[in-house]
Design a protein around this motif. Structure first.
Motif, PDB file in Angstrom:
ATOM      1  N   ARG A  67       0.829  -1.200   0.000  1.00 54.43           N
ATOM      2  CA  ARG A  67       0.000   0.000   0.000  1.00 54.43           C
ATOM      3  C   ARG A  67       0.871   1.260   0.000  1.00 54.43           C
ATOM      4  NH1 ARG A  67      -4.413  -0.513   4.552  1.00 54.43           N
ATOM      5  NH2 ARG A  67      -2.732   0.277   5.858  1.00 54.43           N
ATOM      6  N   ALA A  68       1.922   1.242   0.811  1.00 50.40           N
ATOM      7  CA  ALA A  68       2.832   2.388   0.885  1.00 50.40           C
ATOM      8  C   ALA A  68       3.609   2.561  -0.420  1.00 50.40           C
ATOM      9  CB  ALA A  68       3.797   2.209   2.055  1.00 50.40           C
ATOM     10  N   ILE A  69       4.027   1.446  -1.018  1.00 51.01           N
ATOM     11  CA  ILE A  69       4.765   1.508  -2.288  1.00 51.01           C
ATOM     12  C   ILE A  69       3.894   2.112  -3.387  1.00 51.01           C
ATOM     13  CG2 ILE A  69       5.772   0.102  -4.139  1.00 51.01           C
ATOM     14  CD1 ILE A  69       6.755  -1.832  -1.980  1.00 51.01           C
ATOM     15  N   LEU A  70       2.649   1.659  -3.483  1.00 49.25           N
ATOM     16  CA  LEU A  70       1.754   2.157  -4.530  1.00 49.25           C
ATOM     17  C   LEU A  70       1.446   3.637  -4.349  1.00 49.25           C
ATOM     18  CD1 LEU A  70      -0.787  -0.812  -4.823  1.00 49.25           C
ATOM     19  CD2 LEU A  70       1.062  -0.223  -6.392  1.00 49.25           C
ATOM     20  N   LEU A  71       1.378   4.070  -3.107  1.00 51.53           N
ATOM     21  CA  LEU A  71       1.103   5.483  -2.845  1.00 51.53           C
ATOM     22  C   LEU A  71       2.278   6.358  -3.287  1.00 51.53           C
ATOM     23  CD1 LEU A  71      -0.948   7.460  -1.649  1.00 51.53           C
ATOM     24  CD2 LEU A  71       0.163   7.153   0.572  1.00 51.53           C
ATOM     25  N   VAL A  72       3.487   5.884  -3.041  1.00 50.25           N
ATOM     26  CA  VAL A  72       4.681   6.670  -3.383  1.00 50.25           C
ATOM     27  C   VAL A  72       5.008   6.569  -4.874  1.00 50.25           C
ATOM     28  CG1 VAL A  72       7.172   6.884  -3.020  1.00 50.25           C
ATOM     29  CG2 VAL A  72       5.651   6.486  -1.070  1.00 50.25           C
ATOM     30  N   LYS A  73       5.008   5.363  -5.410  1.00 49.02           N
ATOM     31  CA  LYS A  73       5.460   5.142  -6.784  1.00 49.02           C
ATOM     32  C   LYS A  73       4.391   5.429  -7.837  1.00 49.02           C
ATOM     33  CE  LYS A  73       9.591   3.654  -5.653  1.00 49.02           C
ATOM     34  NZ  LYS A  73      10.816   4.404  -6.036  1.00 49.02           N
ATOM     35  N   CYS A  74       3.125   5.171  -7.497  1.00 51.39           N
ATOM     36  CA  CYS A  74       2.054   5.308  -8.494  1.00 51.39           C
ATOM     37  C   CYS A  74       1.030   6.389  -8.142  1.00 51.39           C
ATOM     38  CB  CYS A  74       1.314   3.980  -8.657  1.00 51.39           C
ATOM     39  SG  CYS A  74       2.353   2.564  -9.016  1.00 51.39           S
ATOM     40  N   SER A  75       1.127   6.921  -6.947  1.00 47.40           N
ATOM     41  CA  SER A  75       0.129   7.885  -6.442  1.00 47.40           C
ATOM     42  C   SER A  75      -1.269   7.275  -6.395  1.00 47.40           C
ATOM     43  CB  SER A  75       0.117   9.159  -7.310  1.00 47.40           C
ATOM     44  OG  SER A  75       1.360   9.811  -7.253  1.00 47.40           O
TER      45      SER A  75
END
Length: 313
Positions: A156-164
């Motif tokens: 969830r954190a990765i998708l928020l940072v990398k993909c918004s």
């Protein structure tokens, strides 16, 4: 006067009416249902599917998938089950014996709930759970497992940072941050969604996820379109996708929304919507009213959810 036949109620609705005088009587007929409303109306709150009477075991059977599931859940049957025995005794029967019925139906019309928007949201939720399980190396379907939850928070954190993309973040209003647009973009692999979501998953599982994503994306776009659909070809695609999931991930749960999408969507399109995608039955307009429904629910004296929903609608 123009008339249209509503595919979900099979009643004739007046579309335009030009009058020069006199009295007018307007009949408002229910035409759009989300899953919660369908469960309230048809009484099948404990069923694996609101359209058919298949059990949990049957919706995971490859033989059943190949032979096809019939839309055979009837309001009259549910009402008759209640009329035949005492209600308290009826509710003590095994769920399979009472076909998942949890309360007496509040409608006399068979509910063919299409729910194309919720198909995107709920199937995407299932797909993300599959990713979380594979990332955690936990091949037993248990969304509350600590390892699965740890993978969920990290992805969830990765998708928020990398993909918004704000995915599966709990909302203070209930539900999560996942919207229809986020689900659509993720299934279309916008902003390299799959690359980042599966960055810690082994290559073989990643390839399986990629194929499932492609298949589900095509089916969901067909369901949410307004175009004429080749229903026989769509049926082949749905069955192939369904069987592929059962073979490759036998440990994964088949949710009611996933089952409904892959077993019934092509039948709803072909038999109830004149062969066109279900864009005209999208419940996005209902979702836009959710905040008003919540406000009304807060001021009603009745606290029970089902009765509150009944009073609102």
């Amino acid at each position: 006067m123009d008339k249209i036949v509503n595919p979900q109620t099979e009643r004739i609705l007046v579309n335009r009416l030009f009058l020069t005088g006199g009295h007018v009587q307007v009949d408002i007929v229910r035409s759009l249902f989300d899953t919660k409303m369908a469960g309230l109306l048809d009484g099948a709150g404990g069923a694996s599917c609101h359209l058919c009477t298949a059990s949990d075991e049957e919706i995971k059977s490859i033989d059943w998938v190949r032979s096809g599931f019939t839309i055979n859940r009837l309001i009259s049957d549910a009402g008759q089950l209640f009329d035949d025995v005492n209600e308290d005794h009826f509710l003590k029967l095994p769920s399979k014996q009472r076909l998942g019925i949890t309360h007496k139906p509040t409608s006399d019309i068979n509910i063919i709930a299409a729910s194309p928007l919720h198909a995107y949201l709920c199937v995407f939720w299932w797909y993300m759970l599959l990713i979380y399980h594979l990332d955690a190396g936990h091949k037993v379907w248990s969304p509350s497992d600590d390892k699965v939850n740890a993978s969920m928070r990290r992805i969830r954190a990765i998708l928020l940072v990398k993909c918004s993309f704000s995915v599966d973040i709990p909302s203070s209003q209930g539900g999560t941050s996942t919207t229809g647009n986020i689900a659509r973009n993720c299934f279309l692999d916008k902003r390299d969604f799959l690359k980042w979501a599966t960055s810690s998953i082994n290559l073989s599982d990643k390839l399986l996820l990629e194929k499932i994503q492609t298949y589900l994306s095509v089916v969901l776009r067909l369901v949410n379109s307004g175009n004429l659909i080749n229903c026989s070809k769509m049926e082949e695609l749905c069955k192939e996708t369904y069987e592929y999931i059962l073979v490759q991930f036998p440990w994964a749960n088949v949710t009611p929304s996933l089952h409904k999408l892959l077993s019934h969507s092509f039948k709803i399109i072909g038999e109830y919507n004149n062969g066109r995608g279900l864009q005209n039955l999208s419940e996005e307009c209902l979702e836009a009213c959710n905040k008003f429904v919540r406000r009304i629910g807060k001021i009603l004296p009745e606290k029970q959810h089902s009765l509150t929903m009944y009073e609102i609608f």
